[in-house]
Design an enzyme around this catalytic site. Sequence first.
Site, PDB file in Angstrom:
ATOM      1  N   TRP A  71       2.672   7.865  -2.678  1.00 20.55           N
ATOM      2  CA  TRP A  71       4.164   8.136  -2.884  1.00 20.55           C
ATOM      3  C   TRP A  71       4.410   9.025  -4.070  1.00 20.55           C
ATOM      4  O   TRP A  71       5.334   9.829  -4.134  1.00 20.55           O
ATOM      5  CB  TRP A  71       5.104   6.626  -3.204  1.00 20.55           C
ATOM      6  CG  TRP A  71       6.498   7.118  -3.225  1.00 20.55           C
ATOM      7  CD1 TRP A  71       7.601   6.845  -2.685  1.00 20.55           C
ATOM      8  CD2 TRP A  71       7.152   7.041  -4.643  1.00 20.55           C
ATOM      9  NE1 TRP A  71       8.737   6.966  -3.070  1.00 20.55           N
ATOM     10  CE2 TRP A  71       8.446   7.014  -4.509  1.00 20.55           C
ATOM     11  CE3 TRP A  71       6.822   7.186  -5.997  1.00 20.55           C
ATOM     12  CZ2 TRP A  71       9.337   7.400  -5.348  1.00 20.55           C
ATOM     13  CZ3 TRP A  71       7.767   7.324  -6.876  1.00 20.55           C
ATOM     14  CH2 TRP A  71       9.056   7.331  -6.702  1.00 20.55           C
ATOM     15  N   ASN A  82     -10.160  -2.970  -7.189  1.00 19.81           N
ATOM     16  CA  ASN A  82      -9.505  -2.197  -7.961  1.00 19.81           C
ATOM     17  C   ASN A  82      -9.974  -1.882  -9.252  1.00 19.81           C
ATOM     18  O   ASN A  82      -9.559  -0.755 -10.013  1.00 19.81           O
ATOM     19  CB  ASN A  82      -8.165  -2.508  -7.815  1.00 19.81           C
ATOM     20  CG  ASN A  82      -7.393  -2.184  -6.710  1.00 19.81           C
ATOM     21  OD1 ASN A  82      -6.280  -2.820  -6.205  1.00 19.81           O
ATOM     22  ND2 ASN A  82      -7.726  -1.422  -5.817  1.00 19.81           N
ATOM     23  N   TRP A  83     -10.671  -2.538  -9.682  1.00 16.82           N
ATOM     24  CA  TRP A  83     -11.378  -2.651 -11.162  1.00 16.82           C
ATOM     25  C   TRP A  83     -12.077  -1.222 -11.357  1.00 16.82           C
ATOM     26  O   TRP A  83     -12.428  -0.862 -12.233  1.00 16.82           O
ATOM     27  CB  TRP A  83     -12.211  -3.515 -11.390  1.00 16.82           C
ATOM     28  CG  TRP A  83     -11.337  -4.866 -11.841  1.00 16.82           C
ATOM     29  CD1 TRP A  83     -11.368  -6.124 -11.117  1.00 16.82           C
ATOM     30  CD2 TRP A  83     -10.696  -5.055 -13.063  1.00 16.82           C
ATOM     31  NE1 TRP A  83     -10.623  -7.193 -11.450  1.00 16.82           N
ATOM     32  CE2 TRP A  83     -10.124  -6.483 -12.858  1.00 16.82           C
ATOM     33  CE3 TRP A  83     -10.108  -4.570 -14.098  1.00 16.82           C
ATOM     34  CZ2 TRP A  83      -9.272  -7.020 -13.694  1.00 16.82           C
ATOM     35  CZ3 TRP A  83      -9.327  -5.116 -14.976  1.00 16.82           C
ATOM     36  CH2 TRP A  83      -8.853  -6.311 -14.771  1.00 16.82           C
ATOM     37  N   HIS A 111       3.431   2.928  -8.943  1.00 12.34           N
ATOM     38  CA  HIS A 111       3.274   1.768  -9.315  1.00 12.34           C
ATOM     39  C   HIS A 111       4.595   1.199  -9.896  1.00 12.34           C
ATOM     40  O   HIS A 111       5.062   0.282  -9.636  1.00 12.34           O
ATOM     41  CB  HIS A 111       2.222   1.542 -10.166  1.00 12.34           C
ATOM     42  CG  HIS A 111       0.812   1.660  -9.450  1.00 12.34           C
ATOM     43  ND1 HIS A 111       0.470   1.099  -8.369  1.00 12.34           N
ATOM     44  CD2 HIS A 111      -0.089   2.564  -9.831  1.00 12.34           C
ATOM     45  CE1 HIS A 111      -0.869   1.565  -8.040  1.00 12.34           C
ATOM     46  NE2 HIS A 111      -1.092   2.594  -9.110  1.00 12.34           N
ATOM     47  N   ASP A 131       0.937  -1.260  -0.038  1.00 15.23           N
ATOM     48  CA  ASP A 131       0.191   0.021   0.027  1.00 15.23           C
ATOM     49  C   ASP A 131       0.835   1.240  -0.027  1.00 15.23           C
ATOM     50  O   ASP A 131       1.951   1.254   0.691  1.00 15.23           O
ATOM     51  CB  ASP A 131      -0.939  -0.127   1.207  1.00 15.23           C
ATOM     52  CG  ASP A 131      -1.846   0.857   1.118  1.00 15.23           C
ATOM     53  OD1 ASP A 131      -2.232   1.505   0.052  1.00 15.23           O
ATOM     54  OD2 ASP A 131      -2.768   1.247   2.179  1.00 15.23           O
ATOM     55  N   ARG A 185     -11.357   1.654  -9.891  1.00 14.38           N
ATOM     56  CA  ARG A 185     -10.446   2.875 -10.003  1.00 14.38           C
ATOM     57  C   ARG A 185     -10.548   3.591 -11.320  1.00 14.38           C
ATOM     58  O   ARG A 185     -10.927   3.072 -12.357  1.00 14.38           O
ATOM     59  CB  ARG A 185      -8.868   2.496  -9.776  1.00 14.38           C
ATOM     60  CG  ARG A 185      -8.705   2.057  -8.136  1.00 14.38           C
ATOM     61  CD  ARG A 185      -7.235   2.042  -7.939  1.00 14.38           C
ATOM     62  NE  ARG A 185      -7.005   1.969  -6.328  1.00 14.38           N
ATOM     63  CZ  ARG A 185      -5.670   2.077  -6.007  1.00 14.38           C
ATOM     64  NH1 ARG A 185      -4.734   2.474  -6.409  1.00 14.38           N
ATOM     65  NH2 ARG A 185      -5.858   1.689  -4.657  1.00 14.38           N
TER      66      ARG A 185
END
Length: 249
Positions: free
Chosen positions: A26, A69-70, A38, A21, A72
Site C-alpha cells: 500500500w 518479522n525480526w 503500517h 497483509d 526485516r
Amino acid sequence: MDTVSGTSLPVVPRHVAIIMDGNNRWAKKHGKGRLAGHRAGVDAVRKVIEACGDYGVEVLTLFAFSSENWNRPQDEVRGLMDLFLHALKREVKRLQRHKIRLKVIGDISQFSPVIQKYIHQAEEQTAHDYKVTLVIAASYGGQWDITEATRKLAHQVQDGSLNAADITPEHIQNNLTTGDLPPPDLLIRTSGEHRISNFLLWQCAYSEFYFADVLWPDFSREEFLKALREFAGRQRRFGLTSEQCEAGT
C-alpha cells in the site's frame, strides 16, 4: 439482523483471526515509506474492532508481527516497535471505553523492557467489564506456540503431575497461548495472498478461510462484512457429511 447495515447475518463467528497483509505494498502504491503503510493499517484495525462489537464477534485476533518479522530491515523493525509502543500508550482508554479486553500472545521477551511493561499494564487495565477480546499476535509463530505448549507438557510429565500416555489434544490446546479462547471460526487474509504464514497453526484446524484481494489499509467495514456474509453461507461439517449436519447429528 445487522442493525448497522440492515443486512441479515444468521450466523456470526465467535472468533475471527486476521492476517493483516499489504501495508508495505500500500505504501509503495501511494509513493510513501514503509512505515506510512503500517500507520495507515492502524485505521483499518480500529474499523474492524468497532465492527466486531457491532456484529457480536467475541474474539478478534490480529497477526501484527511474526517471529520471522525480526529479520526485516532494522529501520522498519525499529519503526514498528515505536508504533506498537505508541499504540499501547494511546489506545488503552479507547479499549476501556468500548469494553475491549487486550491480550498479547507471542514471545514478548523479545521486546524491550519498556514495551513489555506497557503490554502488561494494558492487559491489566482492560481485563474487566469487556464485550470483545482483542488478541494481538506479536513476535508470534504457530510453530513456536506448539513448541512452547509441548515443552510445558514435558515439564508436567517430568515432575510426575502428568503421564505421557494420558496426553490428549485438549492438553495441547489448553497450553497454547490461546488456551482460554475458542478456536478461530474464520481466518481472513488480505492482499490476495493464499497462505497462513505460520499463524495459529493448531487453532485453525477447522477454521473457514477467506482471502481478500484488498491491501490491509484499504480493508473497510464493508470488506469485513463481505467476509462475515460468506462465512454465514458456508456449512461447517467438522468431519461429518452434509446429510449428518443437516440432520443435526
